[in-house]
Design a protein around this motif. Structure first.
Motif, PDB file in Angstrom:
ATOM      1  N   ASN A 556      15.639  -5.385   0.048  1.00 27.61           N
ATOM      2  CA  ASN A 556      14.201  -5.254  -0.169  1.00 27.61           C
ATOM      3  C   ASN A 556      13.394  -5.377   1.118  1.00 27.61           C
ATOM      4  OD1 ASN A 556      12.178  -4.765  -2.065  1.00 27.61           O
ATOM      5  ND2 ASN A 556      11.578  -6.927  -2.051  1.00 27.61           N
ATOM      6  N   THR A 557      13.943  -6.069   2.105  1.00 26.96           N
ATOM      7  CA  THR A 557      13.251  -6.430   3.355  1.00 26.96           C
ATOM      8  C   THR A 557      12.095  -7.376   3.037  1.00 26.96           C
ATOM      9  OG1 THR A 557      11.433  -4.820   3.426  1.00 26.96           O
ATOM     10  CG2 THR A 557      13.610  -4.031   4.107  1.00 26.96           C
ATOM     11  N   GLY A 558      11.433  -7.873   4.074  1.00 32.48           N
ATOM     12  CA  GLY A 558      10.264  -8.739   3.868  1.00 32.48           C
ATOM     13  C   GLY A 558       9.008  -7.914   3.723  1.00 32.48           C
ATOM     14  N   ARG A 559       9.093  -6.580   4.017  1.00 34.69           N
ATOM     15  CA  ARG A 559       7.913  -5.710   3.923  1.00 34.69           C
ATOM     16  C   ARG A 559       8.310  -4.354   3.348  1.00 34.69           C
ATOM     17  NH1 ARG A 559       3.992  -6.823   9.064  1.00 34.69           N
ATOM     18  NH2 ARG A 559       4.060  -9.112   8.997  1.00 34.69           N
ATOM     19  N   PRO A 560       8.690  -4.352   2.076  1.00 39.14           N
ATOM     20  CA  PRO A 560       9.111  -3.080   1.471  1.00 39.14           C
ATOM     21  C   PRO A 560       8.006  -2.046   1.519  1.00 39.14           C
ATOM     22  CG  PRO A 560       8.750  -4.759  -0.206  1.00 39.14           C
ATOM     23  CD  PRO A 560       8.668  -5.457   1.098  1.00 39.14           C
ATOM     24  N   ALA A 561       8.403  -0.787   1.551  1.00 38.80           N
ATOM     25  CA  ALA A 561       7.415   0.301   1.606  1.00 38.80           C
ATOM     26  C   ALA A 561       6.513   0.223   0.381  1.00 38.80           C
ATOM     27  CB  ALA A 561       8.130   1.641   1.630  1.00 38.80           C
ATOM     28  N   ILE A 562       5.212   0.333   0.604  1.00 39.83           N
ATOM     29  CA  ILE A 562       4.267   0.263  -0.518  1.00 39.83           C
ATOM     30  C   ILE A 562       3.680   1.642  -0.770  1.00 39.83           C
ATOM     31  CG2 ILE A 562       3.670  -2.167  -0.351  1.00 39.83           C
ATOM     32  CD1 ILE A 562       1.463  -1.515   1.522  1.00 39.83           C
ATOM     33  N   ARG A 566       3.497   4.910   1.433  1.00 37.50           N
ATOM     34  CA  ARG A 566       4.513   5.918   1.135  1.00 37.50           C
ATOM     35  C   ARG A 566       3.869   7.288   0.941  1.00 37.50           C
ATOM     36  NH1 ARG A 566       7.765   4.586  -3.990  1.00 37.50           N
ATOM     37  NH2 ARG A 566       7.503   6.834  -4.084  1.00 37.50           N
ATOM     38  N   LYS A 567       2.743   7.295   0.239  1.00 34.94           N
ATOM     39  CA  LYS A 567       2.137   8.599  -0.098  1.00 34.94           C
ATOM     40  C   LYS A 567       1.179   9.060   0.992  1.00 34.94           C
ATOM     41  CE  LYS A 567       4.022   8.943  -4.231  1.00 34.94           C
ATOM     42  NZ  LYS A 567       5.073   9.941  -4.470  1.00 34.94           N
ATOM     43  N   MET A 568       1.101   8.299   2.090  1.00 39.43           N
ATOM     44  CA  MET A 568       0.130   8.649   3.139  1.00 39.43           C
ATOM     45  C   MET A 568       0.448  10.057   3.669  1.00 39.43           C
ATOM     46  SD  MET A 568      -0.576   6.303   6.448  1.00 39.43           S
ATOM     47  CE  MET A 568      -1.104   4.868   5.504  1.00 39.43           C
ATOM     48  N   PRO A 569      -0.568  10.895   3.846  1.00 41.76           N
ATOM     49  CA  PRO A 569      -0.328  12.254   4.354  1.00 41.76           C
ATOM     50  C   PRO A 569       0.429  12.199   5.680  1.00 41.76           C
ATOM     51  CG  PRO A 569      -2.617  11.978   3.699  1.00 41.76           C
ATOM     52  CD  PRO A 569      -1.989  10.612   3.658  1.00 41.76           C
ATOM     53  N   LEU A 570       1.273  13.176   5.887  1.00 42.39           N
ATOM     54  CA  LEU A 570       2.068  13.207   7.100  1.00 42.39           C
ATOM     55  C   LEU A 570       1.174  13.132   8.337  1.00 42.39           C
ATOM     56  CD1 LEU A 570       4.865  15.857   6.505  1.00 42.39           C
ATOM     57  CD2 LEU A 570       4.844  13.383   6.154  1.00 42.39           C
ATOM     58  N   GLY A 571       1.568  12.308   9.289  1.00 43.26           N
ATOM     59  CA  GLY A 571       0.848  12.284  10.569  1.00 43.26           C
ATOM     60  C   GLY A 571      -0.326  11.343  10.570  1.00 43.26           C
TER      61      GLY A 571
END
Ligand code: GLC
Length: 717
Positions: A556-562, A566-571
């Protein structure tokens, strides 16, 4: 002492040291030199001889012209079929159908033993989380439970209930161990990991094969944490013999003993022979280190004679159990040029169930048999050699029924089939035939495009730094999609490919792997709806090669992708919210997750129900076929250990069941776990079970489903 043991002990007592070393030596191919060695009693095993007349000649020489008349053990890479070629092992795994996989191995054993082969270097159960590695094709994917189950089914199929049955062949679990963790996805490269990861992820599939009685193991080419697998006493003696009580024998990989000199682990072949023997390698494939140096190593006391005797005892024991001392000659009347109908039907059935439906927008599939016209485009639609896939050394192109042939047979007489190869082969860059392909698509009601990988890009030493469609396939795909006609893409490949454009623009995607001899009819069965796809991914499919290694049972890590990131536009530059385990330029999630696969119907899962009774944990769920046709579904049980003394995966597969449901039908699937099923290797790398909270899912893939939970109490352990 059993008859077997007694017989072996008496024989061993009569053997000279040189004859013992001969049993520890394996050579490849029928040559005059090898025949001369056989007649001196200096060959224990022969590989890559499949002419039954030649096999009988070598067996006669070994039995009648040597002092002790010990028969040869004839080996071959029967990896996914002998003459009848089944889907590549990664495809076999995608079926999750253990009885069918076992049946395929039995067909392979029957065909191989008919020519005198009594030992196969299969199943390959190397866990692989990196599709750049060409040998991902040969294994069962990224999960220890699925890989172990598939490997065990193949062992049962090859070895049958009685090794002495002339149709049985000894199996060989390979490549021991962690060869699939090769850095950079480059073959033969270093593997380096914690002992905990080795014990929780890479060793379990081999243990599953040992637990069902696999006769042999093969050690890998790789060095593991600095020690080559062919000289690794920790894995070969400590784990395999002391902990697992394995009593078969270990064969090296091709010249891997001698390669320890190149690794820089041994100064010369004599030292390599010593290290391999002390570590626990019983038979030397093709390096001749044992033949050249073992006698002097024993004479000097560097290798105890007792170790040599243990190796020879194990090798002779297998020959005895195979019945070779009774009958070394193969019965030539068993050899047939014709493949048996039930073998081909088994291959068609398994190829069908190995196909994974990745996308089916608007239910474009299945097509109607009486469709007025269909364009079949792409070299992989009619390429027998590619269709068989890697490691099909005895498969024959003439036996193969391709998708083009099968589609022509399946559609109604009035259907117009327009075929354009479009590329000489899948990795070609030539676009001369693209216009013809476009015209065929424009003139047809639907275009079926066969894309993927040439067989020659997959398998051993065929690793790729990029996983895109090779050659001009992407350009061809875009040209066909520009016609605006409905497009179905059938992917024939030896590994997951990165196909983001196809995923975004093509309405129907069917992953067929390299499906083997009967891949054509199997694909046609699915395209025209005779059966519904039911395959599930044994490996994650990445969005880009930059995500690798990518696997579902990650931490899970200490900071899993949220999600917001995750959905942030590329770039988009990461804002302060973005401090989590993700990428700026790609989603961290797979294109398609482990366990994923669509159907022509739909399934609804109820929330899992957990009943704890004593130390037994029963987890069940109702599955309803909410569509309008009968189909099979592979229900998967996942567990998460929420808090433990070491970090644990966010999910782990603990069981799976195939269930067939008619339209509207509901069935309950149930799994029963005990505390040992929740064990892992703790900080001291010893297996342990810890009390605490667990989450459970029963779902159609590793990313789906609602979690239920239970608490494992101290009193239950
Ligand atoms: C190859 C492979 C191994 C195979 C052996 C015999 O190099 O690594 O999987 O069984 O040699 O062909």
């Amino acid at each position: 002492m059993t008859t077997n043991d007694n017989y072996i002990e008496l024989l061993l007592a009569r053997m000279t040291l040189r004859e013992k070393v001969g049993q520890m030596t394996q050579v490849s191919g029928a040559t005059e030199d090898h025949l001369a060695l056989v007649k001196k009693g200096l060959v224990g095993s022969l590989l890559n001889v499949v002419d039954p007349v030649l096999v009988n000649e070598y067996q006669r020489a070994s039995v009648e012209e040597t002092r002790l008349g010990i028969p040869l053990l004839v080996g071959r890479d029967v990896i996914h079929g002998f003459r009848t070629i089944f889907p590549i092992p990664l495809g076999l795994a995608a079926s999750w159908n253990l009885p069918l996989v076992e049946k395929a191995a039995r067909v392979a054993a029957r065909e191989a033993s008919a020519v005198g082969v009594r030992w196969t270097f299969s199943p390959m159960v190397d866990i692989c989380r990196d599709p750049r590695w060409g040998r991902i094709a040969e294994g069962a994917g990224e999960d220890p439970v699925l890989s172990g189950a598939i490997g065990a089914a193949m062992v049962r199929g090859y070895q049958g209930k009685d090794l002495a049955n002339p149709e049985s062949i000894a199996a060989c679990a390979k490549h021991f161990v962690a060869y699939g963790a090769t850095e950079g996805g480059r073959d033969y490269n270093t593997s380096d990991m914690s002992e905990r990861t080795l014990r929780d992820v890479y060793l379990p599939p081999f243990k599953a094969c040992v637990d069902v009685g696999v006769s042999t193991l093969m050690c890998g080419f790789n060095d593991l944490a600095g020690v080559p697998a062919s000289g690794n006493a920790f894995t070969l003696r400590q784990v395999l013999r002391s902990e697992w009580k394995f009593n078969g024998f270990v064969v090296s990989d091709w010249a891997s003993i001698g390669e320890m000199v190149i690794h820089g682990f041994c100064a010369d072949k004599r030292e390599a022979a010593r290290e391999a023997a002390l570590a626990g390698v019983d038979m030397d494939m093709m390096s001749a280190c044992y033949l050249e140096h073992m006698e002097s190593l024993v004479a000097s006391g560097e290798v105890p004679l007792a170790l040599v005797d243990a190796s020879v005892r194990a090798i002779l024991g297998l020959k005895y159990r195979l019945g070779l001392f009774e009958r070394a000659q193969v019965d030539l009347s068993r050899v047939s040029e014709e493949l048996e109908w039930e073998s081909l039907e088994a291959a068609r059935h398994l190829a069908r169930e190995s196909c994974v439906l990745l996308k089916n927008e608007g239910n474009l599939l299945p097509l109607k048999e009486d469709v007025a016209s269909v364009a079949v485009i792409g070299p992989l639609s009619d390429s027998p050699v590619d269709q068989m896939g890697c490691w099909t050394v005895d498969g024959r192109a003439a036996d193969v029924c391709t998708p083009l042939a099968a589609i022509r047979q399946m559609v109604s007489p009035g259907t117009r089939v327009r075929y354009v190869r479009a590329l000489p082969e899948a990795c070609s860059g030539e676009t001369d035939e693209f216009d013809a392909a476009v015209r065929a698509a424009e003139a047809s009601d639907v275009a079926i495009l066969f894309l993927g990988e040439s067989e020659k890009l997959t398998g051993e030493s065929h690793c790729r730094a990029f996983l895109d469609l090779s050659g001009a396939q992407q350009a061809l795909l875009e040209r066909i999609c520009e016609t605006g006609k409905p497009v179905v893409v059938v992917l024939m490949t030896g590994r997951p490919l990165t196909i983001p454009w196809a995923v975004a623009h093509v309405p129907a995607l069917l992953l067929a792997w390299h499906p083997g001899t009967m891949g054509g009819p199997a694909i046609a069965d699915l395209l025209f709806g005779k059966h519904s796809p039911s395959g599930k991914l044994p490996v994650s499919i990445p969005r880009s090669v930059g995500q690798i290694p990518l696997y579902y049972n990650h931490k899970n890590t200490g900071r899993p992708a949220i999600d917001s990131v995750r959905k942030m536009p590329l770039g988009t530059p990461a804002d302060p919210v973005g401090f989590c385990s993700s990428y700026l330029d790609a989603e961290p999630t797979p294109e398609f997750p482990f366990g994923f696969g669509l159907s022509y119907t739909s399934f609804e899962y109820s929330l899992p129900k957990v009943v704890v009774q004593g130390s037994s944990i029963r987890i069940s769920a109702d599955i309803t076929n909410t569509g309008n046709r009968t189909a099979g579904e592979v229900a998967q049980l996942y567990v998460r250990d929420v808090v433990a003394s070491v970090t644990r995966p966010v999910k782990e597969l603990k069981g799976f069941q195939r269930v067939d449901l008619a339209a509207g039908q509901t069935k309950t699937v149930a799994f029963t776990l005990c505390p040992d099923d929740l064990a892992f290797h703790g900080r001291d790398c010893r297996l342990r079970v810890e009390p605490g909270d667990f989450q459970v899912w029963i779902a159609g893939n590793s990313q789906a489903g609602e979690a239920a939970g239970f608490t494992l109490r101290e009193s239950m352990i």
